[in-house]
Write a protein that holds these residues in place. Structure first.
Motif, short mmCIF file in Angstrom:
data_model
loop_
_atom_site.label_atom_id
_atom_site.label_comp_id
_atom_site.label_asym_id
_atom_site.label_seq_id
_atom_site.Cartn_x
_atom_site.Cartn_y
_atom_site.Cartn_z
N ILE A 141 0.82 -1.21 0.00
CA ILE A 141 0.00 0.00 0.00
C ILE A 141 0.85 1.26 0.00
O ILE A 141 0.37 2.35 -0.32
CB ILE A 141 -0.96 0.00 1.22
N TYR A 142 2.14 1.14 0.35
CA TYR A 142 3.03 2.30 0.37
C TYR A 142 3.66 2.57 -1.00
O TYR A 142 4.35 3.57 -1.17
CB TYR A 142 4.13 2.10 1.41
N ALA A 147 -0.97 2.02 -5.17
CA ALA A 147 -2.00 2.66 -4.33
C ALA A 147 -2.75 3.77 -5.04
O ALA A 147 -3.69 4.32 -4.47
CB ALA A 147 -1.35 3.21 -3.06
N ASP A 171 -5.24 8.65 -4.02
CA ASP A 171 -4.26 7.88 -3.26
C ASP A 171 -4.99 7.00 -2.24
O ASP A 171 -5.46 7.47 -1.22
CB ASP A 171 -3.29 8.83 -2.56
N SER A 173 -3.78 4.87 -0.24
CA SER A 173 -3.09 4.70 1.04
C SER A 173 -3.61 5.68 2.09
O SER A 173 -3.42 5.47 3.28
CB SER A 173 -1.58 4.89 0.86
N ASN A 179 -6.35 -3.02 4.66
CA ASN A 179 -5.69 -3.55 3.46
C ASN A 179 -5.24 -4.98 3.77
O ASN A 179 -4.79 -5.27 4.87
CB ASN A 179 -4.49 -2.69 3.09
N GLY A 183 -1.26 -1.84 6.60
CA GLY A 183 -0.98 -0.46 6.24
C GLY A 183 -2.20 0.41 6.08
O GLY A 183 -2.06 1.59 5.75
N ASP A 189 1.17 1.14 10.86
CA ASP A 189 2.00 1.66 9.77
C ASP A 189 3.35 0.96 9.85
O ASP A 189 4.11 1.12 10.79
CB ASP A 189 2.17 3.17 9.94
N GLY A 415 3.48 7.04 -0.18
CA GLY A 415 2.35 7.41 -1.02
C GLY A 415 2.80 7.92 -2.36
O GLY A 415 3.58 7.29 -3.08
#
Length: 624
Positions: A141-142, A147, A171, A173, A179, A183, A189, A415
């Motif tokens: 997801i990062y 994302a 975005d 994220s 997810n 994340g 995180d 992101g």
């Protein structure tokens, strides 16, 4: 003349009739179709422009349908996010209630579990047409490439005639609550840079999920070691206990105390301060060594007691009074005496001791040399006790070096920011002025020739620090001395400063993704972990802030899509108007022309009949 072969009048009338019929047919076509230009032969340039505009109008109609689909997706996600915010408020209230003494935490946990499932259900149900932004399945997801999703926003034709469809990026994220690989906003995180290779020590007394980055300053003068810095200390040792109940009476003839004091000589060998804290790497200066400053012997008599406080009558009864007398004699020489024991014991350790009953003696380091040392020797007394004075010595510590407790860390993607997480800090050696530095994933990859943002070894950390600090601190030594240690110190061959005036520190460390979530909300359990309730509450404050920010982003998307939809309507109307101005017929004008042409047609027919009468007259002559 008249001719039976050529009827010129009839030919002229016929030609007129053909012209009138042609114009009449054209006008009838314009009236029936409503178009002034219905094909390229009518006006090639205008027909081409109108055809293109009609195509654009159809495309914008399709874009408007796509915008409507996007609006439905955003509206559904927004409603889901709003519902989750309501559940989070209730969840937080239950956590606060769990802090009350005597409350049944098991029952509260049962309620929390139901609220958890409600959030999961809302997230799983907030999709439209198979698209669910609150419940995603991204492998990373990062990673902005994964994302980022898009919504159609507009249709564009450029000046060269090319066409494109504009989109707005979203975005996920910053919107996903859960997810599949972690994340999400309600999950931990995973982009934790930890101690940043030893640049900071995370203070576990701070709330989990709070701002881990405020480690400001280092107090070198007291020898205090900050979580991310080291301060040197002056030579200091504790004197013996003052003889409570046995005052020092200097009224006896010849009563005096005498001693020698040596200050600020440099250490000629590594100093070990106990508790396994050997700081030889920071303190062993190359020779020659300054031997210290030794003023004439210090002698204390009744005159010195009277100079301190004549009301004492030459009798010292407390350690505070004795410290005052000693200070009158010693401060001019470069040392001071404190009336209470307030120091690290042993020196260099983290054991801070305070006692109002003991005195300490400390060098003031008054430019006698770069050393930090204090020693009392040749102590003698006549007709009076020593009041706690004793023969002893102590080296200070050199604070111009520190050992980073290295641990591997990764600067992750952030992101849409391809450069990754931004890390900034201030660095100083031996006091101000400090200098500011920063680095990110892109910088790490460039310096270490990597592509994953990873600082994997202590050698990597040393290389990174060299790249950042060398230009501003040419006398700095940076070495990876073991797989878990990176030494950063001033070069003792260049910097001979010692003691309380020396320090080295990383200050104002800031990490762009902090404060960050450190729990999965589904793992919160006040029954099993009652000691973590305060930390759960801190975590909720951060998480609720991020979820509200997600709702705000969705609201902004709603507003923009509404504006785009309204603009599409305006644009369609504008295109329709433009097409009409180019090719539409003026119905009032064409209707009037049609009536006139019909009259002309009748007249032309009558003219043709008249023109055909002369041949008929000639034929009648022959028949007679």
């Amino acid at each position: 003349m008249s001719s039976i072969l050529t009827n010129l009048s009839a030919l002229a009338a016929l030609q007129t009739l053909k012209g009138v019929n042609s114009n009449l047919a054209k006008t009838q076509q314009q009236v029936s179709s409503g178009l002034r230009i219905s094909s390229a032969k009518d006006n090639a340039a205008y027909w081409a422009i109108a055809t293109t505009m009609r195509s654009d109008k159809s495309s914008i109609s399709a874009i408007k349908d796509a915008i409507g689909l996007g609006q439905a997706t955003v509206d559904t996600a927004y409603e889901g996010m709003q519902s989750v915010i309501g559940v989070l408020d209730k969840f937080n209230t239950k956590l606060v209630a769990a802090k009350e003494d005597g409350v049944d935490k098991g029952k509260i946990q049962d309620e929390l579990n139901q609220l958890k499932q409600q959030m999961v259900s809302i997230a799983a149900s907030s999709g439209f047409n198979g698209v669910d932004w609150l419940n995603t399945s991204l492998s990373d997801i990062y990673d902005s490439a994964q994302a980022t999703t898009s919504l159609v926003s507009s249709f564009v034709r450029n000046s060269q005639g090319g066409v494109s469809v504009d989109k707005m990026d979203v975005d996920l994220s910053r919107l996903s609550l859960f997810n599949s690989t972690g994340g999400g906003l309600l999950q931990a995180d995973a982009r934790d840079v930890g101690t940043i290779g030893g640049m900071r020590i995370l203070d576990l007394t701070q709330p989990i999920g709070g701002d881990f980055t405020s480690y400001d300053g280092v107090n070198g003068s007291s020898g205090w070691m900050a979580p991310n810095g080291n301060g040197g200390s002056a030579g200091i040792f504790a004197l013996d206990s003052f003889p409570v109940g046995s005052p020092l009476d200097f009224n006896t003839p010849g009563a005096q105390i005498s001693f020698d004091i040596t200050l600020d000589k440099e250490a000629s060998n590594p100093q070990n301060y106990g508790s396994g804290d050997t700081r030889a790497d920071f303190e062993n200066l190359p020779g020659p060594y300054y031997g210290g400053y030794t003023p004439p012997s210090i002698v204390i008599t009744k005159a010195d007691v009277d100079a301190y406080d004549p009301t004492l009558g030459g009798i010292v009864s407390t350690n505070t009074q004795f410290a005052g007398v000693l200070n009158l004699k010693l401060q001019a020489q470069g040392a001071s005496v404190n009336a209470s024991y307030n120091m690290y014991d042993p020196p260099g350790s983290n054991n801070w001791v305070h006692s109002p009953e003991l005195m300490t003696i400390t060098t003031l380091q008054q430019a006698h040399g770069f050393g930090s040392y204090v020693e009392i020797s040749n102590l003698n007394s006549v007709g009076v006790g020593t009041g706690g004075l004793k023969e002893d010595s102590a080296f200070g510590s050199r604070g111009s070096g520190m050992a980073l407790d290295f641990k591997t860390f990764i600067d992750a993607t952030d992101g849409g920011n391809k450069d990754g997480i931004d890390i900034s800090f201030d660095f100083s050696v031996n006091g101000p002025p400090t200098k500011s530095y920063s680095f990110n994933r892109t910088y790490i990859n460039s310096v270490l020739n990597r592509n994953d943002g990873k600082v994997e070894t202590s050698d990597d950390m040393a290389t990174l620090m060299h790249s950042l600090l060398d230009a501003d601190w040419p006398g700095l030594v940076i070495d990876a001395t073991s797989p878990t240690t990176v030494i950063i110190k001033s070069d003792p061959a260049i910097d001979r400063q010692f003691g309380s005036g020396t320090s080295i520190a990383f200050n104002n460390v800031r990490v762009s993704n902090e404060p960050r979530s450190v729990f999965n909300i589904l793992d919160i359990d006040v029954e099993q972990n009652p000691d973590l309730i305060d930390k759960y509450i801190d975590y909720m404050n951060i998480t609720m802030s991020k979820v509200r920010a997600g709702a705000t982003r969705l609201g902004s998307l709603q507003q923009r899509l509404d504006m785009q939809s309204n603009f599409a309507d305006v644009l369609q109307n504008s295109l329709a108007s433009g097409i009409g101005k180019l090719v539409d017929a003026d119905m009032e004008q064409e209707s009037s022309r049609l009536t006139a042409l019909e009259t002309q047609q009748q007249l032309a027919l009558q003219s043709l009949q008249v023109a055909n009468q002369n041949p008929q007259a000639i034929l009648s002559l022959f028949s007679a």
